[in-house]
Design a protein around this motif. Structure first.
Motif, mmCIF file in Angstrom:
data_model
loop_
_atom_site.group_PDB
_atom_site.id
_atom_site.type_symbol
_atom_site.label_atom_id
_atom_site.label_comp_id
_atom_site.label_asym_id
_atom_site.label_seq_id
_atom_site.Cartn_x
_atom_site.Cartn_y
_atom_site.Cartn_z
ATOM 1 N N LEU A 283 46.464 33.255 31.050
ATOM 2 C CA LEU A 283 46.610 34.649 31.009
ATOM 3 C C LEU A 283 47.906 34.753 30.130
ATOM 4 N N ASN A 329 42.618 38.585 38.077
ATOM 5 C CA ASN A 329 42.137 39.975 37.617
ATOM 6 C C ASN A 329 42.924 40.420 36.691
ATOM 7 N N GLN A 330 42.424 41.717 36.076
ATOM 8 C CA GLN A 330 43.253 42.114 34.890
ATOM 9 C C GLN A 330 44.901 42.504 35.188
ATOM 10 N N LYS A 331 45.312 42.944 36.319
ATOM 11 C CA LYS A 331 46.329 43.262 36.853
ATOM 12 C C LYS A 331 47.336 41.997 36.913
ATOM 13 N N ILE A 399 35.614 38.031 34.459
ATOM 14 C CA ILE A 399 35.798 39.423 34.911
ATOM 15 C C ILE A 399 34.947 40.531 34.063
ATOM 16 N N PRO A 401 35.268 43.934 32.476
ATOM 17 C CA PRO A 401 36.663 44.714 32.318
ATOM 18 C C PRO A 401 36.277 46.342 32.697
ATOM 19 N N LYS A 403 38.812 49.483 34.215
ATOM 20 C CA LYS A 403 40.095 49.721 34.894
ATOM 21 C C LYS A 403 39.882 50.470 36.305
ATOM 22 N N ASP A 406 38.122 45.389 40.387
ATOM 23 C CA ASP A 406 38.190 44.140 40.132
ATOM 24 C C ASP A 406 36.744 43.696 40.480
ATOM 25 N N GLN A 494 42.172 34.349 29.267
ATOM 26 C CA GLN A 494 41.657 35.401 29.625
ATOM 27 C C GLN A 494 42.601 36.302 28.793
ATOM 28 N N ASP A 496 43.820 40.268 27.360
ATOM 29 C CA ASP A 496 44.183 41.554 28.192
ATOM 30 C C ASP A 496 43.228 42.535 27.635
ATOM 31 N N TYR A 497 42.205 42.867 28.462
ATOM 32 C CA TYR A 497 41.179 43.685 27.805
ATOM 33 C C TYR A 497 41.579 44.944 27.436
#
Length: 503
Positions: A283, A329-331, A399, A401, A403, A406, A494, A496-497
């Motif tokens: 990431l 996950n994104q965070k 993932i 994406p 917001k 998850d 990955q 950062d969408y």
């Protein structure tokens, strides 16, 4: 005609679990595969008993499972198209994306498809370059291909050659894809124990490649134990022919010939001994990476991409047999690790094996900086039990994406494709699925989805035997993801969408 079987119908009891478990026990007793736990040049072809076959036929007749090659899916998943294999007959493997193109790996080489119309993808070019498993990534004008089978040389005309011979070659191949219709092979870098998978850490002038490989042997001149690290290759974008290994960081330091990773059996029965990593996900926006390393899961800092630093290491010696892959996950406060129970060669999605073995493990990342820890929260496994003839295993996914949620899409070989939600780490749940019925009824066969990834509004799946499938998810929970458009996607790198997009 496509038949829809709701999830409750697919939660079934098949009287085939015991024999499947017997096959699995045989595989585990033999220890991790010497070359590849993923299907190799000889995919699983284990006969099942006539009684088991009769039970499967009965289950098909009663509608408990789909028929041979029959497609079933949840109401919120639509199957748009299948693009069969063409000139490359080998096992299909991973996928990468760039603009309107998909790049599909295959044990015999790779294929480039134009997906500007997802309902009608078309082949642009195919490159014959045998060397399993041909794990694939792209960055700018460069395409990267992993070779983890011992070859006579680094050319695309090579033939198999024993790893005991010093002249044998395994490693990374690099192609120029500025002309998608005519890719050019431009560089190769030999790496210790080959390259089972690889992960890109792209920068403006250079691309760093983390090469995962494992299973050293004292009889292999270029794959000596211990092998407790990864090869780091630096690739100059404007001069890929100058690509070279710049480091081999040891991730599991320890004294003695076995290094410091998980010792496996007999200390930890049924667990793979750690002799390297299987796959790594980075990431870059968080300078963070997660490694799935056979008997260990690790978290490491990649602020200096040439010198990654391990900050956390976990094991699961009860339910995990082979740490296969990782997804943030994104965070970046969770990691999903997959367990490739049975090495991708056994029927493990059944009542006998149960919901915790051969599952995904969901871990929360707690703390900050070098004090971050991986804390186990739960397991997730598809509950649609598969037949004794169906190789089923947790495999590659990405993932979706959105917001605040998850969400993930994931391949399960003949278990199909699962769409699931792990927003609550302790209570993951499936929200959609797609699968085919058994490829055969009389023997355990390696087939199904190797990789299932979400890219620019659609799910693309590289089916080991059937070619590439394109799916569309129609669900309010996943619909916001359609707004996110990517210029390039290597799932193990990955993005950062939401860095440049509003939800």
């Amino acid at each position: 005609m496509t038949l829809l079987h709701p999830t409750r119908v697919r939660r079934r009891r098949l009287g085939v679990a015991a024999a499947a478990a017997g096959l699995l026990a045989t595989l585990l007793a033999a220890g991790p595969a010497a070359a590849t736990p993923d299907p190799g040049d000889s995919p699983a072809r284990e006969k099942i008993s006539s009684e088991q076959e009769a039970q499967v036929r009965s289950a098909i007749t009663s509608g408990e499972i789909p028929g041979v090659d029959e497609i079933v899916h949840s109401d919120n998943v639509e199957h748009l198209v299948n693009i069969p294999k063409d000139a490359l007959p080998g096992t299909n493997t991973d996928l990468a994306f760039q603009g309107k193109y998909a790049f599909a790996g295959n044990y015999d080489g790779f294929r480039i498809l134009d997906i500007s119309n997802p309902k009608a993808p078309r082949t642009v070019s195919q490159v014959l370059c045998p060397g399993g498993q041909n794990d694939i990534s792209v960055s700018g004008d460069l395409l990267f291909l992993s070779t983890d089978s011992s070859r006579s040389d680094n050319s695309c005309n090579s033939v198999s050659q024993p790893a005991t011979e010093k002249s044998s070659w395994e490693g990374m191949k690099i192609f120029d894809i500025s002309d998608k219709r005519n890719p050019q092979y431009v560089a190769a870098v030999e790496t210790a124990c080959g390259s089972h998978t690889h992960t890109l850490v792209p920068e403006r002038r250079n691309v760093y490649v983390y090469v995962s490989s494992y299973s050293p042997n004292a009889a292999f001149p270029d794959c000596q134990p211990p092998h407790d690290g990864i090869s780091v290759i630096k690739v100059p974008r404007k001069a890929p022919e100058k690509s070279a290994i710049v480091n081999f960081p040891v991730l599991f330091p320890g004294e003695g010939p076995d290094g410091g990773g998980n010792p496996g059996g007999p200390t930890n029965p049924g667990v793979s001994k750690t002799t390297g990593c299987h796959d790594i996900t980075v990431l870059p926006s968080k300078d963070l990476a997660a490694g799935a390393c056979m008997g260990d899961g690790i978290l490491f800092d990649i602020k200096n991409p040439e010198r990654p630093k391990v900050i956390e290491r976990v094991q699961d010696n009860v339910n995990f047999a082979f740490w296969h892959s990782a997804t943030f996950n994104q965070k970046a406060n969770k990691v999903v690790f997959t367990d490739e129970l049975g090495g991708g060669g056994a029927a493990t999605c059944n009542a006998e094996i149960g919901p915790n073995r051969g599952a995904d493990g969901i871990y929360d990342i707690v703390g900050k900086g070098d004090r971050r820890k991986l804390v186990f929260r739960s397991y997730f496994k598809i509950d649609r039990h598969q037949a004794a003839a169906e190789v089923c295993v947790a495999h590659n996914g990405s993932i979706i994406p959105v917001k605040g949620r998850d969400l993930m899409v994931q391949a399960w070989y003949q278990g199909g494709i699962s769409v699931w939600d792990f927003t609550d780490s302790a209570k993951p749940k499936e929200i959609g699925y797609f699968e085919r019925g058994p490829v055969t009824l009389d023997q355990v066969t390696t087939a199904g989805s190797w990789s299932a990834y979400y890219y620019n509004g659609y799910v693309y799946s590289n089916d080991i035997a059937k070619g590439m499938d394109v799916l569309k998810i129609k669900d309010r929970r996943t619909d916001p993801a359609k707004r996110i458009r990517m210029d390039e996607l290597n799932v193990q790198t990955q993005p950062d969408y939401f860095d440049d997009f509003d939800d």
